[in-house]
Design a protein around this motif. Structure first.
Motif, mmCIF file in Angstrom:
data_model
loop_
_atom_site.group_PDB
_atom_site.id
_atom_site.type_symbol
_atom_site.label_atom_id
_atom_site.label_comp_id
_atom_site.label_asym_id
_atom_site.label_seq_id
_atom_site.Cartn_x
_atom_site.Cartn_y
_atom_site.Cartn_z
ATOM 1 N N GLU A 1 -6.440 -30.002 25.938
ATOM 2 C CA GLU A 1 -5.217 -29.723 26.683
ATOM 3 C C GLU A 1 -5.279 -30.364 28.069
ATOM 4 N N MET A 2 -4.129 -30.525 28.675
ATOM 5 C CA MET A 2 -4.020 -31.176 29.984
ATOM 6 C C MET A 2 -4.682 -30.311 31.063
ATOM 7 N N ASP B 1 -5.454 -28.567 34.763
ATOM 8 C CA ASP B 1 -4.587 -27.917 35.750
ATOM 9 C C ASP B 1 -4.517 -28.799 37.001
ATOM 10 N N VAL C 1 -1.598 -36.791 36.723
ATOM 11 C CA VAL C 1 -1.541 -35.824 35.611
ATOM 12 C C VAL C 1 -0.190 -35.116 35.626
ATOM 13 N N LEU C 2 0.269 -34.739 36.807
ATOM 14 C CA LEU C 2 1.569 -34.081 36.959
ATOM 15 C C LEU C 2 2.703 -35.006 36.531
ATOM 16 N N THR D 1 2.617 -37.859 34.700
ATOM 17 C CA THR D 1 2.553 -38.409 33.341
ATOM 18 C C THR D 1 2.411 -37.341 32.270
ATOM 19 N N GLN D 2 2.061 -36.115 32.718
ATOM 20 C CA GLN D 2 1.783 -35.031 31.761
ATOM 21 C C GLN D 2 0.725 -35.474 30.742
ATOM 22 N N SER D 3 -0.310 -36.136 31.257
ATOM 23 C CA SER D 3 -1.362 -36.677 30.406
ATOM 24 C C SER D 3 -2.733 -36.299 30.967
ATOM 25 N N LYS D 4 -3.711 -36.175 30.072
ATOM 26 C CA LYS D 4 -5.085 -35.858 30.477
ATOM 27 C C LYS D 4 -5.851 -37.095 30.949
#
Length: 264
Positions: free
Chosen positions: A174-175, A177, A233-234, A236-239
């Motif tokens: 999961e991504m 925080d 991360v924020l 692109t909503q990517s890990k």
């Protein structure tokens, strides 16, 4: 008395200063070391010519080059206060180790490899400051043994970290925080800036802190990298931004471990 001036291009962090101090430890001809991290320079006051000084500096691969050497009067050399230096080293050691614990804990909670990797970089600095303190009342052989052990321990942690990054790259994690990544990294950046300020202030009568001085530190750049990764991360909503910065920092930790091993 001789005064040798060296340019050391890759000396951009206070922990590297302490690595140089340890590397030169045991050379009886040396009377005083004067460091300027901002200018990446080192001035050595010594009683006789000794090629071992240059050889040891070159062995660290910091790019050390002898700029000039000249005779000076003995009165120019004022001995450093070992008590004041030890107190300063204890201060930065506690700050770095405290943030190692904080970043490791929050990194695991937030699932951020960037924070975990940065915590190991803080631990690496703690090793260097701790070794410097250990060297004050320790034999050269014992100091080298501890340096090797800490270097191998650091390599092991970094290798485990890289393996975990690879696992997360190919897995369905999961991504992380991003809020915790950004918040803790900002605090770590402030902590690193404070450490650098304290170490530089001890060598200068000027109490103010120059921006150019702060950003010579690799640690501050790493903190900024983790903050940037959190922002990406924020957005692109990517890990992957977190894993990429984590990989880079782990490799920096590996490089630092090899430098510590060279002290032995």
């Amino acid at each position: 008395m001789l005064k040798s001036a060296y340019n050391i291009p890759k000396m951009d962090c206070p922990s590297e200063e302490n690595m140089i101090r340890m590397k030169l430890d045991g050379l009886n001809v040396i009377r005083k070391l004067e460091f300027d991290i901002e200018k990446r320079s080192l001035t050595i006051f010594h009683t006789d010519e000794d090629r071992e000084i240059t050889a040891r500096l070159e062995a660290l691969n910091f790019g050390a080059k002898l700029v000039n050497i000249k005779n000076v009067d003995d009165s120019e050399v004022v001995a450093e206060s070992s008590e004041a230096q030890s107190k300063l080293l204890w201060t930065v050691l506690i700050i770095n180790f405290g943030f190692f614990v904080l970043e490791m804990t929050t990194g695991l909670i937030s699932k951020s490899m960037g924070l975990v990797a940065d915590s190991l970089d803080m631990l690496a600095d703690s090793f260097v400051y701790g070794l410097s303190l250990w060297a004050v009342g320790s034999t050269l052989i014992r100091k080298k043994k501890v340096a090797r052990l800490s270097g191998y321990f650091q390599l092991t942690l970094a290798a485990l970290g890289i393996a975990e990054v690879i696992r997360r790259f190919i897995g369905f994690e999961e991504m992380p925080d991003f809020r915790m990544m950004i918040g803790i990294s900002i605090l770590a950046l402030i902590a690193n800036a404070i450490c650098l300020f304290l170490l530089q202030k001890s060598k200068s009568k000027e109490a103010h802190m120059k921006a150019s001085m702060i950003f010579t530190s690799n640690d501050v750049i790493i903190n900024a990298g983790v903050i940037l990764a959190g922002i990406l991360v924020l957005l692109t909503q990517s890990k992957y931004p977190d894993l990429i910065i984590g990989s880079i920092v782990f490799l920096i930790v590996v490089r630092g471990a090899f430098r510590i091993l060279k002290l032995g």
